[in-house]
Design an enzyme around this catalytic site. Structure first.
Site, PDB file in Angstrom:
ATOM      1  N   ARG A  15     -34.708  -0.193  22.562  1.00  0.00           N
ATOM      2  CA  ARG A  15     -34.757   0.017  24.058  1.00  0.00           C
ATOM      3  C   ARG A  15     -34.382  -1.438  24.613  1.00  0.00           C
ATOM      4  NH1 ARG A  15     -40.926   2.776  24.023  1.00  0.00           N
ATOM      5  NH2 ARG A  15     -40.848   1.476  22.055  1.00  0.00           N
ATOM      6  N   ASN A 227     -40.993  -3.105  26.368  1.00  0.00           N
ATOM      7  CA  ASN A 227     -40.133  -2.321  25.237  1.00  0.00           C
ATOM      8  C   ASN A 227     -38.766  -2.539  25.861  1.00  0.00           C
ATOM      9  OD1 ASN A 227     -42.207  -1.499  23.883  1.00  0.00           O
ATOM     10  ND2 ASN A 227     -42.778   0.094  25.448  1.00  0.00           N
ATOM     11  N   ARG A 333     -28.052 -36.704  31.552  1.00  0.00           N
ATOM     12  CA  ARG A 333     -28.235 -36.085  30.347  1.00  0.00           C
ATOM     13  C   ARG A 333     -29.043 -36.582  29.120  1.00  0.00           C
ATOM     14  NH1 ARG A 333     -21.975 -36.073  28.761  1.00  0.00           N
ATOM     15  NH2 ARG A 333     -22.744 -35.178  27.044  1.00  0.00           N
ATOM     16  N   TYR A 366     -19.530 -42.922  35.515  1.00  0.00           N
ATOM     17  CA  TYR A 366     -20.101 -42.543  34.280  1.00  0.00           C
ATOM     18  C   TYR A 366     -20.438 -43.324  33.524  1.00  0.00           C
ATOM     19  CZ  TYR A 366     -20.156 -40.637  29.574  1.00  0.00           C
ATOM     20  OH  TYR A 366     -20.424 -40.419  28.203  1.00  0.00           O
ATOM     21  N   ASN A 386     -16.535 -44.607  26.459  1.00  0.00           N
ATOM     22  CA  ASN A 386     -17.387 -44.800  25.440  1.00  0.00           C
ATOM     23  C   ASN A 386     -16.839 -43.903  24.161  1.00  0.00           C
ATOM     24  OD1 ASN A 386     -17.753 -42.521  26.560  1.00  0.00           O
ATOM     25  ND2 ASN A 386     -19.739 -42.172  25.896  1.00  0.00           N
ATOM     26  N   ARG A 440      -6.794 -56.834  36.381  1.00  0.00           N
ATOM     27  CA  ARG A 440      -5.830 -55.666  37.104  1.00  0.00           C
ATOM     28  C   ARG A 440      -4.583 -56.413  37.320  1.00  0.00           C
ATOM     29  NH1 ARG A 440      -9.861 -56.719  42.188  1.00  0.00           N
ATOM     30  NH2 ARG A 440      -8.689 -58.228  43.215  1.00  0.00           N
TER      31      ARG A 440
HETATM   32  C1  UD1 Z   1     -47.405   1.126  20.979  1.00  0.00           C
HETATM   33  C2  UD1 Z   1     -48.749   2.173  21.057  1.00  0.00           C
HETATM   34  C3  UD1 Z   1     -49.385   2.684  22.174  1.00  0.00           C
HETATM   35  C4  UD1 Z   1     -49.699   1.640  22.998  1.00  0.00           C
HETATM   36  C5  UD1 Z   1     -48.662   0.670  23.265  1.00  0.00           C
HETATM   37  C6  UD1 Z   1     -49.169  -0.612  23.917  1.00  0.00           C
HETATM   38  C7  UD1 Z   1     -48.279   3.159  18.581  1.00  0.00           C
HETATM   39  C8  UD1 Z   1     -48.096   4.204  17.566  1.00  0.00           C
HETATM   40  N1  UD1 Z   1     -48.406   3.320  19.811  1.00  0.00           N
HETATM   41  O1  UD1 Z   1     -46.535   1.956  21.550  1.00  0.00           O
HETATM   42  O2  UD1 Z   1     -50.495   3.592  22.059  1.00  0.00           O
HETATM   43  O3  UD1 Z   1     -50.088   2.239  24.466  1.00  0.00           O
HETATM   44  O4  UD1 Z   1     -48.160   0.105  22.122  1.00  0.00           O
HETATM   45  O5  UD1 Z   1     -48.277  -1.338  24.269  1.00  0.00           O
HETATM   46  O6  UD1 Z   1     -49.012   2.314  17.949  1.00  0.00           O
HETATM   47  N2  UD1 Z   1     -43.843  -2.297  15.213  1.00  0.00           N
HETATM   48  C9  UD1 Z   1     -43.709  -2.623  13.850  1.00  0.00           C
HETATM   49  N3  UD1 Z   1     -43.383  -2.022  12.798  1.00  0.00           N
HETATM   50  C10 UD1 Z   1     -42.863  -0.385  13.143  1.00  0.00           C
HETATM   51  C11 UD1 Z   1     -43.087  -0.025  14.689  1.00  0.00           C
HETATM   52  C12 UD1 Z   1     -43.529  -0.977  15.479  1.00  0.00           C
HETATM   53  O7  UD1 Z   1     -44.037  -3.655  13.334  1.00  0.00           O
HETATM   54  O8  UD1 Z   1     -42.773   0.475  12.267  1.00  0.00           O
HETATM   55  C13 UD1 Z   1     -44.359  -3.205  16.027  1.00  0.00           C
HETATM   56  C14 UD1 Z   1     -43.279  -3.465  17.193  1.00  0.00           C
HETATM   57  O9  UD1 Z   1     -42.385  -4.753  16.712  1.00  0.00           O
HETATM   58  C15 UD1 Z   1     -44.150  -3.779  18.310  1.00  0.00           C
HETATM   59  C16 UD1 Z   1     -45.542  -2.992  17.921  1.00  0.00           C
HETATM   60  O10 UD1 Z   1     -45.490  -2.748  16.658  1.00  0.00           O
HETATM   61  O11 UD1 Z   1     -44.749  -5.431  18.523  1.00  0.00           O
HETATM   62  C17 UD1 Z   1     -45.546  -1.869  18.952  1.00  0.00           C
HETATM   63  O12 UD1 Z   1     -44.600  -1.042  18.920  1.00  0.00           O
HETATM   64  P1  UD1 Z   1     -43.818  -0.206  19.844  1.00  0.00           P
HETATM   65  O13 UD1 Z   1     -42.632   0.588  19.147  1.00  0.00           O
HETATM   66  O14 UD1 Z   1     -43.242  -1.168  21.068  1.00  0.00           O
HETATM   67  O15 UD1 Z   1     -44.811   0.761  20.485  1.00  0.00           O
HETATM   68  P2  UD1 Z   1     -44.967   1.476  21.665  1.00  0.00           P
HETATM   69  O16 UD1 Z   1     -44.181   2.493  21.722  1.00  0.00           O
HETATM   70  O17 UD1 Z   1     -44.866   0.322  22.768  1.00  0.00           O
HETATM   71 CA    CA Z   2     -44.522  -1.751  22.841  1.00  0.00          CA
END
Ligand code: UD1
Ligand code: CA
Length: 451
Positions: A15, A227, A333, A366, A386, A440
């Site tokens: 997203r 997101n 700088r 400069y 320089n 000069r």
């Molecule tokens: C998630 C929660 C939701 C909560 C919201 C809060 C779940 C299913 N949903 O939704 O209930 O209200 O966060 O912000 O947990 N990630 C991984 N591996 C994956 C998928 C995600 O590491 O396979 C990580 C993402 O990088 C992120 C976090 O988990 O940091 C949350 O994932 P995201 O897809 O943002 O979930 P939300 O839809 O925001």
């Molecule tokens: Ca999230």
């Protein structure tokens, strides 16, 4: 029981519409993951475990100063699957706190409170009431026993009544390693995203007679998830307003704080005035009685007391002494070191240069790779040459030198103490101290000349 923190950072971040991994987007000048790491460190856990995906493996390089165990989630199959990559590596019956790396404003004091919150429970969930809960998992509380969470229902799975619930899952969950292992092993992916939702452990726990209790946070700003770019902007605004309020309450005078931005680690002394459209970046230290006029950028720089930075000046990776006057329209700088009472005026560019006290370069100049002594006057339009096209060379100008306007100093060169350089000179050779240098061509006069 020691505390282990698991930070989920492997999501695709679709997203965001960006090739940069989501957690590497910045809020207040630091990546979202760094914010969460800083908060985590303050809890003094036994381990910090970050889950990333194989395509973002190289982000590790940005966090070498953190003591972190990295885990790769091979396919982004959901938040439960991400936690599962870490669990086999944790000792049994240890405390586990799960954080999401896309919640950058998280406050360690709230996390401490959440960890210490000790009703009888098997899993704790940090929740928050949001005016606009769209996109968040909704908290469904047990009807009979309000302080029990029956389940968390994700936006995509929620019916229209559940979508009206304002209490949301922050993503922050606390349990112990053994309970989490058991619960996560029972999570399936029978949902609209075909993902393993960590949030499903709540209903599974209830089915297994385990207790899931909520802690409802009073304040929502620090718990917002990012997101997309709209939420990133919203989060940035909250971060900036927090910083502005902090500095205003510390006594900093800002004419229009809404136009002042703090992107990094900034400290500001007493009786400092900051005008509008000022950006601070990196590690910046502003001492007492400094005035920063409008439209200036200051990055990784220390500015000592009593100095005035005039409008439209840019300063980077440098140290500015006390009672200096910089600008308007000055560019300092990287790697400059100015002592006290130095004047750098309009359209003057200074790079990798040290300048001792009471020296002035006030107009159109400069100065690059130069060491300048005390009480030197650099006239208008002076240039240190320089660069010979291949290498950079040094210019050394000793104390009490007068460099006449529109002179060029061809480096490498040493201008000895007390030398006076006549205006319009091109200086190529070293000389003795206290000399007058005129380099000069002579003026010719053709009398009664007709075109
Ligand atoms: C998630 C929660 C939701 C909560 C919201 C809060 C779940 C299913 N949903 O939704 O209930 O209200 O966060 O912000 O947990 N990630 C991984 N591996 C994956 C998928 C995600 O590491 O396979 C990580 C993402 O990088 C992120 C976090 O988990 O940091 C949350 O994932 P995201 O897809 O943002 O979930 P939300 O839809 O925001
Ligand atoms: Ca999230």
């Amino acid at each position: 029981m020691s505390l282990n923190i698991i930070i989920l950072a492997a999501g695709k971040g679709r997203r965001m519409h960006s090739s940069l991994p989501k957690v590497m987007h910045k809020v207040g000048g630091s990546t979202m993951l760094e914010h969460v790491l800083i908060a985590s460190k303050k809890l003094k856990p036994k381990t910090i475990n970050v889950v990333i995906n194989s395509k973002t493996d190289d982000i590790k390089k940005s966090f070498e100063q953190y003591d972190v165990n990295w885990y790769i989630q091979l396919k982004q199959n959901g938040t439960a699957d991400a936690v599962k990559t870490v669990l086999p590596h944790l000792a049994i019956n240890e405390k586990v706190l799960v954080l999401y790396a896309d919640t950058p404003l998280i406050d360690h004091k709230l996390l401490e409170k959440f960890i210490k919150y000790m009703p009888k429970s098997d899993v704790k969930v940090l929740t928050v009431n949001l005016e606009n809960p769209f996109g968040y998992g909704r908290i469904v509380r047990e009807q009979a026993e309000e302080e029990i969470v029956a389940k968390i229902i994700e936006e995509l799975e929620a019916d229209h009544i559940q979508k009206n619930i304002k209490e949301c899952n922050t993503g922050i969950i606390f349990s112990d390693s053994t309970t989490l292992k058991n619960l996560i092993s029972k999570v399936d992916n029978k949902n609209s995203k075909k993902e393993y939702y960590l949030t499903d452990i709540v209903s599974i726990a209830n089915k297994n007679n385990l207790l899931v209790v909520p802690l409802l946070a009073k304040e929502s700003n620090s718990l917002l998830g990012v997101n997309d770019k709209i939420q990133l902007e919203k989060t940035e605004k909250i971060f900036q307003n927090n910083k502005r309020n902090h500095f205003l309450s510390q006594g900093v005078t800002m004419l229009d704080s809404q136009t002042v931005y703090f992107k990094g680690n900034v400290s500001i002394g007493e009786d400092v005035e900051i005008e509008q459209n000022v950006v601070f970046e990196g590690t910046v230290k502003i001492e007492d009685n400094v005035k920063i006029r409008a439209n200036t950028n200051i990055k990784n720089t220390k500015i000592s007391s009593g100095t005035e930075i005039k409008t439209f000046s840019i300063i980077e990776d440098s140290t500015i002494g006390s009672n200096c006057s910089i600008g308007p329209f000055a560019r300092i700088r990287p790697n400059c070191k100015l002592e006290e009472n130095v004047g750098i005026g309009n359209f003057v560019e200074v790079k990798a240069t040290s300048i001792k006290k009471n020296t002035k370069a006030n107009h159109l100049t400069y100065l690059g790779d130069t060491d300048i002594g005390e009480n030197v006057n650099v006239g208008a339009g002076v240039i240190t040459c320089n660069y010979d096209g291949v290498n950079k060379h040094k210019t050394i100008i000793k104390d009490n030198v007068f460099v006449g306007s529109d002179s060029q100093l061809i480096a490498p060169i040493v201008v000895e103490e007390g030398v006076t350089i006549a205006a319009g000179s091109t200086i190529t050779d070293n000389s003795e101290k206290d000399s007058l240098l005129i380099a000069r061509s002579r003026q010719q006069e053709k009398k009664n000349w007709k075109k």
